[in-house]
Design a protein around this motif. Sequence first.
Motif, PDB file in Angstrom:
ATOM      1  N   ALA A 106     -42.017   1.287   4.051  1.00  0.00           N
ATOM      2  CA  ALA A 106     -41.671   2.460   3.703  1.00  0.00           C
ATOM      3  C   ALA A 106     -42.785   4.026   4.183  1.00  0.00           C
ATOM      4  N   GLN A 107     -42.038   4.835   4.786  1.00  0.00           N
ATOM      5  CA  GLN A 107     -42.666   6.093   4.456  1.00  0.00           C
ATOM      6  C   GLN A 107     -42.254   7.128   3.881  1.00  0.00           C
ATOM      7  N   ALA A 108     -43.561   7.759   3.637  1.00  0.00           N
ATOM      8  CA  ALA A 108     -43.059   9.370   2.620  1.00  0.00           C
ATOM      9  C   ALA A 108     -43.928  10.708   3.551  1.00  0.00           C
ATOM     10  N   THR A 109     -43.299  11.339   3.163  1.00  0.00           N
ATOM     11  CA  THR A 109     -43.535  12.537   3.100  1.00  0.00           C
ATOM     12  C   THR A 109     -43.026  13.309   2.306  1.00  0.00           C
ATOM     13  N   SER A 110     -44.050  14.898   2.258  1.00  0.00           N
ATOM     14  CA  SER A 110     -43.897  15.575   1.462  1.00  0.00           C
ATOM     15  C   SER A 110     -44.162  16.744   1.680  1.00  0.00           C
ATOM     16  N   PRO A 111     -43.954  18.056   1.422  1.00  0.00           N
ATOM     17  CA  PRO A 111     -44.975  19.852   1.409  1.00  0.00           C
ATOM     18  C   PRO A 111     -46.252  19.680   0.677  1.00  0.00           C
ATOM     19  N   PHE A 112     -46.051  18.472  -0.009  1.00  0.00           N
ATOM     20  CA  PHE A 112     -47.513  18.221  -0.841  1.00  0.00           C
ATOM     21  C   PHE A 112     -48.165  17.267   0.283  1.00  0.00           C
ATOM     22  N   ARG A 113     -48.988  17.588   0.464  1.00  0.00           N
ATOM     23  CA  ARG A 113     -49.638  16.390   1.977  1.00  0.00           C
ATOM     24  C   ARG A 113     -50.049  14.979   1.018  1.00  0.00           C
ATOM     25  N   PHE A 114     -50.853  15.227   0.001  1.00  0.00           N
ATOM     26  CA  PHE A 114     -51.159  14.258  -0.927  1.00  0.00           C
ATOM     27  C   PHE A 114     -50.397  13.041  -1.098  1.00  0.00           C
ATOM     28  N   GLU A 115     -48.686  13.601  -1.060  1.00  0.00           N
ATOM     29  CA  GLU A 115     -48.080  12.769  -1.519  1.00  0.00           C
ATOM     30  C   GLU A 115     -48.403  12.050  -0.829  1.00  0.00           C
ATOM     31  N   GLU A 116     -47.822  11.890   0.703  1.00  0.00           N
ATOM     32  CA  GLU A 116     -47.768  11.512   1.817  1.00  0.00           C
ATOM     33  C   GLU A 116     -48.305  10.350   1.893  1.00  0.00           C
ATOM     34  N   TYR A 117     -47.794   8.786   2.171  1.00  0.00           N
ATOM     35  CA  TYR A 117     -47.856   7.902   2.713  1.00  0.00           C
ATOM     36  C   TYR A 117     -47.019   6.477   3.438  1.00  0.00           C
ATOM     37  N   HIS A 118     -47.966   5.758   3.724  1.00  0.00           N
ATOM     38  CA  HIS A 118     -47.462   4.582   4.721  1.00  0.00           C
ATOM     39  C   HIS A 118     -47.084   3.241   3.781  1.00  0.00           C
ATOM     40  N   GLN A 119     -46.078   2.578   4.068  1.00  0.00           N
ATOM     41  CA  GLN A 119     -46.748   1.196   2.974  1.00  0.00           C
ATOM     42  C   GLN A 119     -46.098   0.064   3.402  1.00  0.00           C
TER      43      GLN A 119
END
Length: 468
Positions: A362-375
Amino acid sequence: MAGGRKIRAGLARMAGLACSLLCSAHLAQAQPVELTPEQLTQAALVALYDGDAARALAYSEALVGRDPQDFDAQVIRARALRDLGRYTEARDATRLAIKAAEGETEKFTSAVVMAQVQSSAGKKTVAQYWLRRAVEIAPSEAAKAAAIRDFKYLRATNPWSTRFTFSITPDSNVNDGSANDSSFLNYQLTELLFGQPVEYQLTGAARALPGIQYTFGLDTRYRLTQTEFSAHDLFFKADLRQYTLTEEARRTAPGVSGDDFSFASVFAGYGYRWLGAEKKTETALRFDAGHSWYGGSEYANYLRGALHHAWIKSAETKFGGTLKGERQFGIRAADIDTVSASFWGAHTLDSGHKLFWSLGAAQATSPFRFEEYHQWSVNGGVVLPNPILGASVQLGAGWRARDYDLSPHNRSGREDRELRGDVTFVFEDIDYHGFNPTMTLYGSFKDSNIALYESNKVGLHFGIQSAF
């Protein structure tokens, strides 16, 4: 509905009527014929099985007029009214039969007849409820099997499919709090002022809090259209999770209550499914929109889409893949876009062991950079072929790695590694209206380079599931 032509095993003994009774009924216009109640009941059955519902109704009403507690007459009357399309009267007649029923066989018969009436009236979900009652009170294994067969037929043909869930789960960490007493801040300001990260104590809801989780769920589907190879569906789903905290948790976090962690969500959507050639593949598209609440306040809105594809190699082997996308519109949360993919398989060994596994990313992107991750994740399990203490047993395990490139707590970002395991018991010997109780013992351990996110969890999940 399958089995709809049977009234019950007890009445079947009357199906072999003497031919002279039928002949007597046809000669009635030449000379009056007197029949005993037993003979009139048999004549009513002959008319019913011959498709002459009006004659069967007339005979059964004569019997009911003589004795309103005549169970056989009430059942025949209900069936005749159903065949004539007079469903409200048929339901009333069946209720009278239910009141007159004595013993397991008659109670089973009246439940089956009510299911038949409700199904003919288009109320298939209600009919499924009555078939569950019939399964519960079936006088024999053969009768039980027949009711289950009818239930499965109804479920397959019912445009409505509804599932309720309820569970109680004592959990050592209902809020996913930290297992540590302290953590570190790594803001540039603290490094500028102090030359190193600053350690601080974790208190209140940041700590792991033990308690009990109560889960309520409703998942319903309405089938718009269906052919042999495709189906269009509408979906609605609602979930609610409530918590109560233990006395220990209230001492750890004064002023915090279980309501602070309550979560509710509702989703509505559309789905399309189709089967490939020879029904060896199945593909499904689904789109949902939803809304959630956390701690009693609005939390986020959602748009979701998913594509599923499965290959059916044989009755013993299946595998497939799923692509999902979600857009979270934050209200009290950040806006997040998540894309995920998984590949899974299931296989039954000659020994009877059922194996299953899955791989995911999974890959998550967000304007709030601390919420972005890959899993990345790996999961697997096995269903044992033989029961243990009257319960079927399933073992499961999984591993997940989630990395955040940025974190306010560590200059190098955040790295979480989680290991979990569970064992589920389905108590098939305990059956109530076609439902079995379940119990799942689970545990997880999450390691992180940031102490705030390290957590341990142990829980015991009690629930129910359909036996068929």
